[in-house]
Design an enzyme around this catalytic site. Structure first.
Site, PDB file in Angstrom:
ATOM      1  N   GLY A 121      10.874  36.873  76.743  1.00 57.35           N
ATOM      2  CA  GLY A 121      10.772  38.272  77.139  1.00 57.35           C
ATOM      3  C   GLY A 121      11.012  39.248  76.010  1.00 57.35           C
ATOM      4  O   GLY A 121      11.536  40.343  76.225  1.00 57.35           O
ATOM      5  N   LEU A 122      10.620  38.874  74.790  1.00 55.80           N
ATOM      6  CA  LEU A 122      10.843  39.736  73.623  1.00 55.80           C
ATOM      7  C   LEU A 122       9.552  40.402  73.146  1.00 55.80           C
ATOM      8  O   LEU A 122       9.497  40.940  72.052  1.00 55.80           O
ATOM      9  CB  LEU A 122      11.470  38.920  72.481  1.00 55.80           C
ATOM     10  CG  LEU A 122      12.787  38.223  72.821  1.00 55.80           C
ATOM     11  CD1 LEU A 122      13.322  37.478  71.612  1.00 55.80           C
ATOM     12  CD2 LEU A 122      13.815  39.222  73.331  1.00 55.80           C
ATOM     13  N   ASP A 169       7.352  48.414  75.163  1.00 53.18           N
ATOM     14  CA  ASP A 169       7.278  47.281  74.245  1.00 53.18           C
ATOM     15  C   ASP A 169       6.557  47.660  72.957  1.00 53.18           C
ATOM     16  O   ASP A 169       7.028  47.363  71.852  1.00 53.18           O
ATOM     17  CB  ASP A 169       6.565  46.106  74.914  1.00 53.18           C
ATOM     18  CG  ASP A 169       7.324  45.568  76.112  1.00 53.18           C
ATOM     19  OD1 ASP A 169       8.503  45.934  76.283  1.00 53.18           O
ATOM     20  OD2 ASP A 169       6.746  44.788  76.885  1.00 53.18           O
TER      21      ASP A 169
END
Length: 388
Positions: A121-122, A169
């Site tokens: 989830g980066l 993001d």
């Protein structure tokens, strides 16, 4: 041979030219979860887990990509930019958006790899999109600013890849600044940097190794619940546009007793925005202890009010809370799996890692992976001498 040297060598062997080398980082979000689509605030940062790209111009209109880690290749052309439903779409989509926006780009060679743990989830996809967009801007001398580039990345993922992601993001990966977090207003895209002085403190990610299928359906449900709360309150306060405009007093008066589920969802978002603002104030005072306590509060809200945690994430936070040297911990991301983010004193890091792995295995029967991160600058050009 370090990763950048490997990429440069692979590029030279494949294309008989020297590449431009790009680093495009992944991201963490320190606090402010599920606030983005409610026009609230988020507090992300770029980290030293990144996608690295070796790129160069071609003399024709062909596109040649090599996924170094996968040992896979893509060959196509600018004349046939269509989704392939493979990893290549993250590159093709950005090129397509540049062309749709009227920017003149030609053929391209690219070899890429990365140090972002897959499935943690980066935001490896945002990093890859930003990286190729940054490369196009550099190689073709387009003169686009970073905000324009990251918006093209988001559009590529929304419209070409087909994932309806928010702006955070791409923003964090492109706009990151070493030793700082980004306070991003998701309504206006106004942003400021807040100092994160981490002398002697590490950002540690604990991967639950869980990804429940609930994440997409429950995400859509939470979004609908928030929108329902806004519509209900608009009958009393027509000026309200989103939960960003709502106060706890409004919720207490009109929703607490009539719509308890909607109340809990909306209350979490309103409180999380306030936690983030309080957290930024704490960082500006160099008060990392208070910031850590706000992270615990964020997890409590996500678990019990917004109900997007899971037993594994709760276990990781509960174990972390009991360890010496831990300042704060919470789940990070959409929920129902993924990572927790922890602030840990460096002298406690070994003991923390040992206890997390031991106790998590005992409680859940699952292993956890530990990733220690540092905050770095956003997408940028690097040279081969940098060690990765």
């Amino acid at each position: 041979m370090n990763l950048l040297s490997q990429l440069a060598t692979s590029f030279q062997n494949a294309f008989h030219a020297d590449p431009l080398l790009i680093c495009s980082p992944g991201r963490v979000n320190l606090i402010g979860e599920h606030t983005d689509y409610n026009e609230g605030f988020v507090l992300p940062a770029a980290i030293d887990k990144a996608i690295y790209l070796a790129v160069g111009l071609r003399s024709d209109d062909e596109l040649h990509f090599i996924a170094h880690d996968l040992g896979k290749k893509y060959q196509g052309s600018l004349a046939s930019l269509a989704p392939t439903h493979t990893w290549a779409d993250y590159l093709l989509g950005v090129i397509a958006q540049f062309r749709l926006a009227g920017h003149s780009v030609g053929g391209l060679n690219c070899v890429f790899s990365g140090t972002i743990p897959m499935g943690a989830g980066l935001s490896s996809s945002a990093a890859l999109e930003n990286g190729i967009g940054f490369a196009l801007n550099e190689l073709f001398g387009l003169g686009l600013d970073r905000l324009t580039l990251l918006k093209l990345s988001q559009r590529a993922e929304n419209e070409f890849v087909g994932a309806k992601v928010g702006i955070m993001d791409m923003f964090a990966s492109m706009m990151g600044k070493a030793d700082h977090v980004i306070k991003l207003d998701c309504r206006s895209l106004e942003y400021t940097y807040a100092p994160l002085r981490m002398d002697g403190i590490s950002i540690v990610l604990c991967d639950s190794r869980v990804k429940h299928s609930l994440v997409t359906s429950e995400y859509n449900t939470r979004r609908a619940e928030c929108e329902a709360g806004v519509r209900f309150l608009q009958t009393y306060y027509p000026e309200i546009k989103s939960l960003r405009d709502v106060t706890m007093a409004m919720l207490d008066e009109h929703l607490r007793n009539t719509e308890p589920l909607i109340y809990r969802r909306c209350a979490y978002v309103v409180q999380e925005n306030q936690r983030l603002l309080d957290g930024v104030a704490a960082l500006e005072e160099d008060d990392i202890v208070t910031f850590g306590q706000l992270m615990y509060g964020s997890h409590e809200g996500l678990s019990h009010w917004y109900e997007v945690s899971c037993p594994e994430l709760d276990a990781l936070v509960d174990i972390a809370r009991q360890q010496p040297g831990v300042l704060g911990a919470r789940m990070m991301g959409g929920g129902f799996g993924g990572c927790t983010i922890n602030l840990v004193h460096e002298e406690s890091l070994d003991a923390f890692s040992e206890q997390i792995m031991k106790q998590y295995k005992a409680q859940t029967g699952k292993d956890t992976y530990i990733h220690v991160c540092k905050i770095q600058d956003g997408t940028h050009v690097v040279d081969e001498s940098v060690t990765v």
